[in-house]
Design an enzyme around this catalytic site. Structure first.
Site, PDB file in Angstrom:
ATOM      1  N   CYS A  28      16.383  13.535  11.275  1.00  0.00           N
ATOM      2  CA  CYS A  28      15.164  13.663  10.468  1.00  0.00           C
ATOM      3  C   CYS A  28      14.133  14.625  11.072  1.00  0.00           C
ATOM      4  O   CYS A  28      13.569  15.465  10.363  1.00  0.00           O
ATOM      5  CB  CYS A  28      14.547  12.291  10.219  1.00  0.00           C
ATOM      6  N   HIS A  60       7.015  11.628  10.087  1.00  0.00           N
ATOM      7  CA  HIS A  60       7.006  12.121  11.463  1.00  0.00           C
ATOM      8  C   HIS A  60       6.075  13.335  11.550  1.00  0.00           C
ATOM      9  O   HIS A  60       5.975  14.122  10.599  1.00  0.00           O
ATOM     10  CB  HIS A  60       8.407  12.585  11.882  1.00  0.00           C
TER      11      HIS A  60
HETATM   12  N1  LIG Z   1      14.992   5.602   8.678  1.00  0.00           N
HETATM   13  C1  LIG Z   1      14.920   6.921   8.766  1.00  0.00           C
HETATM   14  O1  LIG Z   1      13.839   7.507   8.714  1.00  0.00           O
HETATM   15  C2  LIG Z   1      16.170   7.731   8.939  1.00  0.00           C
HETATM   16  C3  LIG Z   1      16.058   9.124   8.856  1.00  0.00           C
HETATM   17  C4  LIG Z   1      17.214   9.910   8.999  1.00  0.00           C
HETATM   18  C5  LIG Z   1      18.430   9.305   9.206  1.00  0.00           C
HETATM   19  N2  LIG Z   1      18.494   7.932   9.298  1.00  0.00           N
HETATM   20  C6  LIG Z   1      19.831   7.353   9.483  1.00  0.00           C
HETATM   21  O2  LIG Z   1      20.196   6.734   8.256  1.00  0.00           O
HETATM   22  C7  LIG Z   1      21.016   5.586   8.508  1.00  0.00           C
HETATM   23  C8  LIG Z   1      20.356   4.375   7.867  1.00  0.00           C
HETATM   24  O3  LIG Z   1      19.091   4.177   8.468  1.00  0.00           O
HETATM   25  P1  LIG Z   1      17.999   3.159   7.894  1.00  0.00           P
HETATM   26  O4  LIG Z   1      16.763   3.515   8.606  1.00  0.00           O
HETATM   27  O5  LIG Z   1      18.017   3.128   6.414  1.00  0.00           O
HETATM   28  O6  LIG Z   1      18.553   1.762   8.473  1.00  0.00           O
HETATM   29  P2  LIG Z   1      18.258   0.280   7.957  1.00  0.00           P
HETATM   30  O7  LIG Z   1      16.977   0.217   7.235  1.00  0.00           O
HETATM   31  O8  LIG Z   1      18.458  -0.582   9.138  1.00  0.00           O
HETATM   32  O9  LIG Z   1      19.449   0.020   6.911  1.00  0.00           O
HETATM   33  C9  LIG Z   1      20.791  -0.108   7.318  1.00  0.00           C
HETATM   34  C10 LIG Z   1      21.694  -0.299   6.112  1.00  0.00           C
HETATM   35  O10 LIG Z   1      23.038  -0.429   6.588  1.00  0.00           O
HETATM   36  C11 LIG Z   1      23.604  -1.591   5.988  1.00  0.00           C
HETATM   37  N3  LIG Z   1      24.640  -2.210   6.825  1.00  0.00           N
HETATM   38  C12 LIG Z   1      24.471  -2.861   8.008  1.00  0.00           C
HETATM   39  N4  LIG Z   1      25.664  -3.327   8.445  1.00  0.00           N
HETATM   40  C13 LIG Z   1      26.583  -2.971   7.513  1.00  0.00           C
HETATM   41  C14 LIG Z   1      27.991  -3.158   7.362  1.00  0.00           C
HETATM   42  N5  LIG Z   1      28.697  -3.804   8.284  1.00  0.00           N
HETATM   43  N6  LIG Z   1      28.617  -2.653   6.267  1.00  0.00           N
HETATM   44  C15 LIG Z   1      27.900  -1.976   5.321  1.00  0.00           C
HETATM   45  N7  LIG Z   1      26.572  -1.756   5.392  1.00  0.00           N
HETATM   46  C16 LIG Z   1      25.923  -2.249   6.473  1.00  0.00           C
HETATM   47  C17 LIG Z   1      22.421  -2.531   5.846  1.00  0.00           C
HETATM   48  O11 LIG Z   1      22.787  -3.551   4.929  1.00  0.00           O
HETATM   49  P3  LIG Z   1      22.201  -5.068   5.088  1.00  0.00           P
HETATM   50  O12 LIG Z   1      20.826  -5.040   4.494  1.00  0.00           O
HETATM   51  O13 LIG Z   1      23.166  -5.858   4.289  1.00  0.00           O
HETATM   52  O14 LIG Z   1      22.214  -5.377   6.555  1.00  0.00           O
HETATM   53  C18 LIG Z   1      21.379  -1.566   5.319  1.00  0.00           C
HETATM   54  O15 LIG Z   1      21.597  -1.336   3.943  1.00  0.00           O
HETATM   55  C19 LIG Z   1      21.152   5.503  10.027  1.00  0.00           C
HETATM   56  O16 LIG Z   1      22.327   6.162  10.430  1.00  0.00           O
HETATM   57  C20 LIG Z   1      19.920   6.260  10.528  1.00  0.00           C
HETATM   58  O17 LIG Z   1      20.104   6.794  11.817  1.00  0.00           O
HETATM   59  C21 LIG Z   1      17.407   7.155   9.152  1.00  0.00           C
END
Ligand SMILES: NC(=O)c1ccc[n+]([C@@H]2O[C@H](COP(=O)([O-])OP(=O)(O)OC[C@H]3O[C@@H](n4cnc5c(N)ncnc54)[C@H](OP(=O)(O)O)[C@@H]3O)[C@@H](O)[C@H]2O)c1
EC number: 1.2.1.11
Length: 337
Positions: free
Chosen positions: A129, A242
């Site tokens: 990001c 950010h």
């Molecule tokens: N947040 C940001 O600003 C951002 C920016 C760029 C990239 N990212 C990347 O994007 C990805 C997601 O980030 P996020 O911030 O959205 O994380 P998050 O809010 O923690 O969400 C994680 C997601 O993954 C799902 N999940 C967890 N365990 C799983 C499993 N075993 N099988 C299938 N789905 C599962 C969760 O479902 P449940 O609700 O059922 O647990 C939830 O939908 C990561 O790789 C992160 O590094 C994030």
């Protein structure tokens, strides 16, 4: 108009929920829509565009008839499920860092290197990001005068750590205000009323994983294997967007006036640069939208051919969800799915 079946893997997370919103806002021509998450969320209902969708547990068998998978889950989940999705015929646009540096995986910021999408073999990676925000801001400057070196400090919002990051800041503020002991789960230290100079683990040189992404991914996206980046990543108690302080050293001089002219016309960028009137980018102004705001453009007084600027952008949107949907739009436009 042709419709494309879309699955969001990680649909209940910070990025996944935003992807759904962005698909709607940008009128992406979706047909079937599948919302996938962990077993914990299976059965939950989500309303979108007047219809109810039921969250399904993601498994290797979830991708039949799916054209595009927008993956918003941790590395290990993407590593486990993306190959199955590709095998089923889908193109995966992945927000994790699992595949970003693989030679056969394009790493794409649509404003910068959309043509790289054409080389995909089933997986296309969304960059980190902070890297998306910096490179969108710098793209036109880099085209005018190649950037040889960058010195960057990031100020990263808690939502960058997903829904748990947001909950942790909320909880800690509430606990402190009611005199309770603060619990630390997501970040290395208390984040409320603090800043933490650590995002990810440190390597033997003392740089964190997050800090090295700016150089490694920047080189691939700018097609400049010699780009040198020195980055410090800091978590700050801001919910969303950010901010980054960036110094660039270029192969020829870019005056601040020229830089402002280039930035004012740059795709995906809004120039907000009137310090005398207290106008510069701030995270409260850049959240819930897609433009990267750039300001505080000035000459680096310590070095020739160097420029300093400040930028802010919503990392859940342009830094993740919107960038992924833009890549899907390139696939559609170029008839690549
Ligand atoms: N947040 C940001 O600003 C951002 C920016 C760029 C990239 N990212 C990347 O994007 C990805 C997601 O980030 P996020 O911030 O959205 O994380 P998050 O809010 O923690 O969400 C994680 C997601 O993954 C799902 N999940 C967890 N365990 C799983 C499993 N075993 N099988 C299938 N789905 C599962 C969760 O479902 P449940 O609700 O059922 O647990 C939830 O939908 C990561 O790789 C992160 O590094 C994030």
């Amino acid at each position: 108009m042709k419709k494309y079946n879309v699955a969001i893997l990680g649909a209940t997370g910070a990025v996944g929920q935003e992807m759904l919103k962005v698909l709607g806002e940008r009128n992406f021509p979706y047909g079937e829509l599948k919302l996938l998450a962990s077993k914990r969320s299976a059965g939950e209902e989500v309303e979108f565009q007047g219809k109810k969708f039921v969250i399904e547990e993601a498994t290797e068998n979830s991708f039949e008839n799916i054209n595009v998978v927008l993956c918003a889950a941790e590395n290990y989940i993407s590593e486990a499920l993306s190959p199955a999705a590709v095998k089923a015929g889908a193109v995966v646009i992945d927000n994790s860092s699992a595949f970003r540096l693989n030679d056969d995986v394009p790493l794409v910021v649509p404003e910068v290197n959309p043509e790289d999408v054409k080389n995909h073999k089933g997986i296309i990676a969304n960059p980190n990001c902070s890297t998306i925000i910096a490179l969108t801001a710098l793209n036109e400057l880099n085209k005018y005068a190649k950037i040889n070196r960058m010195v960057v400090s990031t100020f990263q919002a808690v939502s960058g750590a997903g829904v748990n990051g947001i909950k942790e800041l909320d909880q800690q503020i509430s606990d402190i205000n009611s005199g309770k002991t603060v619990e630390i789960k997501t970040f290395a230290h208390q984040i409320a009323y603090n800043v933490i100079p650590q995002i990810g683990d440190f390597d033997e040189m003392g740089y964190s994983q997050e800090e090295m992404k700016m150089q490694n991914e920047g080189r691939k996206i700018f097609h400049n294997p010699d780009l040198k980046v020195n980055c410090t990543c800091v978590r700050v108690p801001v919910y969303r967007s950010h901010s980054e302080s960036i110094t660039i050293e270029t192969e020829k001089e870019i005056t601040p006036e020229k830089a402002r002219e280039l930035l004012a016309n740059a795709d995906g960028v809004k120039l907000v640069d009137d310090p005398a009137s207290k106008k510069y980018p701030m995270p409260l102004d850049t959240s819930n939208q897609d433009l990267i705001y750039v300001g505080r453009v000035r000459k680096d007084i310590s070095q020739d051919n160097s420029l300093v600027l400040w930028c802010c952008g919503d990392q859940v949107r342009k830094g993740a969800a919107t960038n992924a949907v833009q890549i899907a739009e390139v696939l559609v436009k170029e008839n690549l799915i």
